[in-house]
Scaffold this motif. Structure first.
Motif, mmCIF file in Angstrom:
data_model
loop_
_atom_site.group_PDB
_atom_site.id
_atom_site.type_symbol
_atom_site.label_atom_id
_atom_site.label_comp_id
_atom_site.label_asym_id
_atom_site.label_seq_id
_atom_site.Cartn_x
_atom_site.Cartn_y
_atom_site.Cartn_z
ATOM 1 N N LYS A 1 0.890 -1.159 0.000
ATOM 2 C CA LYS A 1 0.000 0.000 0.000
ATOM 3 C C LYS A 1 0.927 1.207 0.000
ATOM 4 O O LYS A 1 1.671 1.436 0.957
ATOM 5 N N LEU A 2 0.918 1.955 -1.094
ATOM 6 C CA LEU A 2 1.719 3.161 -1.240
ATOM 7 C C LEU A 2 0.844 4.345 -0.845
ATOM 8 O O LEU A 2 -0.276 4.484 -1.331
ATOM 9 N N PHE B 1 5.354 3.345 2.252
ATOM 10 C CA PHE B 1 4.596 2.167 1.861
ATOM 11 C C PHE B 1 4.664 1.092 2.920
ATOM 12 O O PHE B 1 5.578 1.052 3.737
ATOM 13 N N LYS B 2 3.634 0.252 2.881
ATOM 14 C CA LYS B 2 3.510 -0.857 3.817
ATOM 15 C C LYS B 2 3.305 -2.128 3.010
ATOM 16 O O LYS B 2 2.502 -2.150 2.062
ATOM 17 N N PRO C 1 7.012 7.205 10.648
ATOM 18 C CA PRO C 1 5.638 7.000 10.169
ATOM 19 C C PRO C 1 4.578 7.075 11.265
ATOM 20 O O PRO C 1 3.404 7.293 10.969
ATOM 21 N N ASP C 2 4.988 6.919 12.516
ATOM 22 C CA ASP C 2 4.017 6.921 13.617
ATOM 23 C C ASP C 2 4.039 8.204 14.447
ATOM 24 O O ASP C 2 3.226 8.361 15.350
ATOM 25 N N ASN C 3 4.963 9.098 14.158
ATOM 26 C CA ASN C 3 5.097 10.288 14.990
ATOM 27 C C ASN C 3 5.504 11.470 14.118
ATOM 28 O O ASN C 3 6.661 11.859 14.089
ATOM 29 N N CYS C 4 4.537 12.021 13.399
ATOM 30 C CA CYS C 4 4.839 13.138 12.512
ATOM 31 C C CYS C 4 3.573 13.957 12.273
ATOM 32 O O CYS C 4 2.506 13.630 12.785
ATOM 33 N N TRP D 1 -1.602 3.624 9.780
ATOM 34 C CA TRP D 1 -1.068 2.550 8.940
ATOM 35 C C TRP D 1 -1.684 1.182 9.256
ATOM 36 O O TRP D 1 -1.395 0.209 8.577
ATOM 37 N N SER D 2 -2.533 1.081 10.271
ATOM 38 C CA SER D 2 -3.084 -0.225 10.649
ATOM 39 C C SER D 2 -4.071 -0.739 9.589
ATOM 40 O O SER D 2 -4.610 0.033 8.793
ATOM 41 N N LEU D 3 -4.299 -2.050 9.618
ATOM 42 C CA LEU D 3 -5.224 -2.692 8.690
ATOM 43 C C LEU D 3 -6.629 -2.168 8.946
ATOM 44 O O LEU D 3 -7.079 -2.106 10.082
#
Length: 149
Positions: A68-69, A107-108, A135-138, A144-146
């Motif tokens: 996933k982009l 991406f993930k 990715p988690d602190n910005c 980003w979780s499902l």
């Protein structure tokens, strides 16, 4: 759709020996030049991002697996400033995604297997400025979780 992003379906040419996965030719209308090409692997569930290039145009294609982009436009003066864009690319959607300079991207890997991402960029890394963010602190508000949609 973020201004300047191009998504192009790509060809798979198969025969008895295997498959050719086309990515980009110098005669393609969206070809912007060559700096370097490299391949990045990513494990299931891992996020690579956020980053942006100051000068380089990125051309992503996933030759194995799925990602996933996610793109975020924070460019001053852009008509799509503040917009977020998700694109699933890889085995199920073989395409080229071209990203203009100064667009944040990450991406993930989705699914159960490692993905291989090809990136043809127009400027070699040592001649460009690349910025990174956690990715988690910005400042980009993205989960980003499902998501079960």
């Amino acid at each position: 759709m973020i201004d300047g992003v191009i998504i192009k379906n790509l060809k798979r040419i198969s025969d008895d020996r295997g498959t050719i996965l086309k990515m980009q030719e110098s005669c393609d209308s969206e070809f912007k030049g060559f700096g370097e090409i490299y391949f990045s692997t990513i494990y299931p569930g891992v996020v690579k991002g956020w980053h942006l290039h100051e000068k380089a145009i990125l051309n992503y294609a996933v030759v194995k697996g799925m990602i996933k982009l996610v793109l975020f436009d924070n460019r001053e003066g852009s008509k799509t400033k503040g917009e977020l864009m998700e694109i699933y690319i890889g085995d199920k959607n073989y395409c080229l995604v071209q990203i203009p300079p100064k667009v944040w991207n990450g991406f993930k890997c989705v699914g159960n297997e490692e993905a291989i991402v090809a990136d043809l960029i127009t400027v070699i890394h040592k001649n460009d400025v690349m910025k990174r963010m956690n990715p988690d602190n910005c400042f980009i508000d993205y989960d980003w979780s499902l998501k079960n949609r």
